[in-house]
Scaffold this motif. Structure first.
Motif, PDB file in Angstrom:
ATOM      1  N   SER A  45       0.823  -1.215   0.000  1.00 48.81           N
ATOM      2  CA  SER A  45       0.000   0.000   0.000  1.00 48.81           C
ATOM      3  C   SER A  45       0.856   1.263   0.000  1.00 48.81           C
ATOM      4  O   SER A  45       0.414   2.317  -0.466  1.00 48.81           O
ATOM      5  N   SER A  46       2.105   1.155   0.476  1.00 46.03           N
ATOM      6  CA  SER A  46       2.995   2.326   0.468  1.00 46.03           C
ATOM      7  C   SER A  46       3.813   2.410  -0.823  1.00 46.03           C
ATOM      8  O   SER A  46       4.619   3.323  -0.983  1.00 46.03           O
ATOM      9  N   GLY A  47       3.637   1.452  -1.733  1.00 43.97           N
ATOM     10  CA  GLY A  47       4.355   1.466  -3.003  1.00 43.97           C
ATOM     11  C   GLY A  47       5.803   1.028  -2.911  1.00 43.97           C
ATOM     12  O   GLY A  47       6.581   1.237  -3.841  1.00 43.97           O
ATOM     13  N   ARG A  48       6.167   0.418  -1.786  1.00 47.30           N
ATOM     14  CA  ARG A  48       7.552  -0.043  -1.628  1.00 47.30           C
ATOM     15  C   ARG A  48       7.743  -1.403  -2.304  1.00 47.30           C
ATOM     16  O   ARG A  48       6.795  -2.154  -2.482  1.00 47.30           O
ATOM     17  N   PRO A  49       8.996  -1.731  -2.642  1.00 46.33           N
ATOM     18  CA  PRO A  49       9.266  -2.994  -3.328  1.00 46.33           C
ATOM     19  C   PRO A  49       9.114  -4.213  -2.416  1.00 46.33           C
ATOM     20  O   PRO A  49       9.465  -4.163  -1.230  1.00 46.33           O
ATOM     21  N   VAL A  50       8.612  -5.297  -2.997  1.00 43.67           N
ATOM     22  CA  VAL A  50       8.460  -6.569  -2.288  1.00 43.67           C
ATOM     23  C   VAL A  50       9.125  -7.664  -3.120  1.00 43.67           C
ATOM     24  O   VAL A  50       8.931  -7.747  -4.329  1.00 43.67           O
TER      25      VAL A  50
END
Length: 194
Positions: A45-50
């Motif tokens: 939801s924060s747009g960070r990489p996974v």
């Protein structure tokens, strides 16, 4: 705790085969799956990489072997793949460290300018710990989400045995005390990215 906009969440080996208690023995931390799901949700939801890591075991009797149902991600992980606003990587490995997988995790992180990682997944003292240790050695700033991992009772040399909770504590002390990673709780990480 400062979590960068491009800090990658590395979700290690959250696979159905780890549900086979007859193979692995007793586990610790029944809340781990809920905590892992919470981290994935917060990161996406924060747009960070996974990064989703799958262990393809070469052992013919392993519940994580290719072609066996246990090789698949647990449903809550599989249904979250591809849902985030940020970059996503899927890699497979056959050893403990996600840095020895395909595609190359280190190359992907370097190309994206990522210097900070959060490690979660299974098992605490095996692939999660090994990935965190290597990341620390390679110069990344590493946060180890202890309550978003779990492991099993273990037997070592001379008949020594440790319960799963003792094994997890040993990992936490080694990673934190040895300077490989900062050991934290998942709620602290989620609060830092919201």
């Amino acid at each position: 705790m400062e979590i960068a906009e491009n800090t990658a969440l590395v979700v290690v080996d959250v696979q159905q085969g780890f549900e086979e208690e007859a193979y692995w023995g007793p586990r610790n931390n029944p809340a781990a799956d809920e905590n892992i799901a919470g981290l994935i949700d917060a990161w996406q939801s924060s747009g960070r990489p996974v990064v989703f890591v799958r262990h393809d075991s070469p052992k013919p009797d392993s519940p994580l072997r290719v072609g066996y149902p246990g090789n698949a991600f647990k449903p809550y992980v599989e249904e979250r793949r591809g849902k985030g606003g940020g970059p996503e990587l899927f890699l497979t490995k056959s050893v403990n460290s996600a840095f020895y997988g395909t595609p190359d995790l280190g190359a992907w992180l370097r190309a994206a300018g990522i210097r900070q990682l959060v490690v979660a997944g299974i098992q605490t003292n095996m692939c999660a710990e090994t990935t965190a240790r290597m990341a620390g050695n390679l110069g990344y700033e590493v946060f180890f989400a202890l309550d978003a991992t779990y492991t099993f009772d273990a037997t070592g040399p001379w008949g020594w045995t440790l319960g799963a909770e003792e094994v997890a504590r040993a990992t936490a002390v080694t990673l934190h005390g040895g300077g490989f990673a900062t050991v934290v709780r998942s709620a602290e990480l989620i609060a830092a990215v919201e």
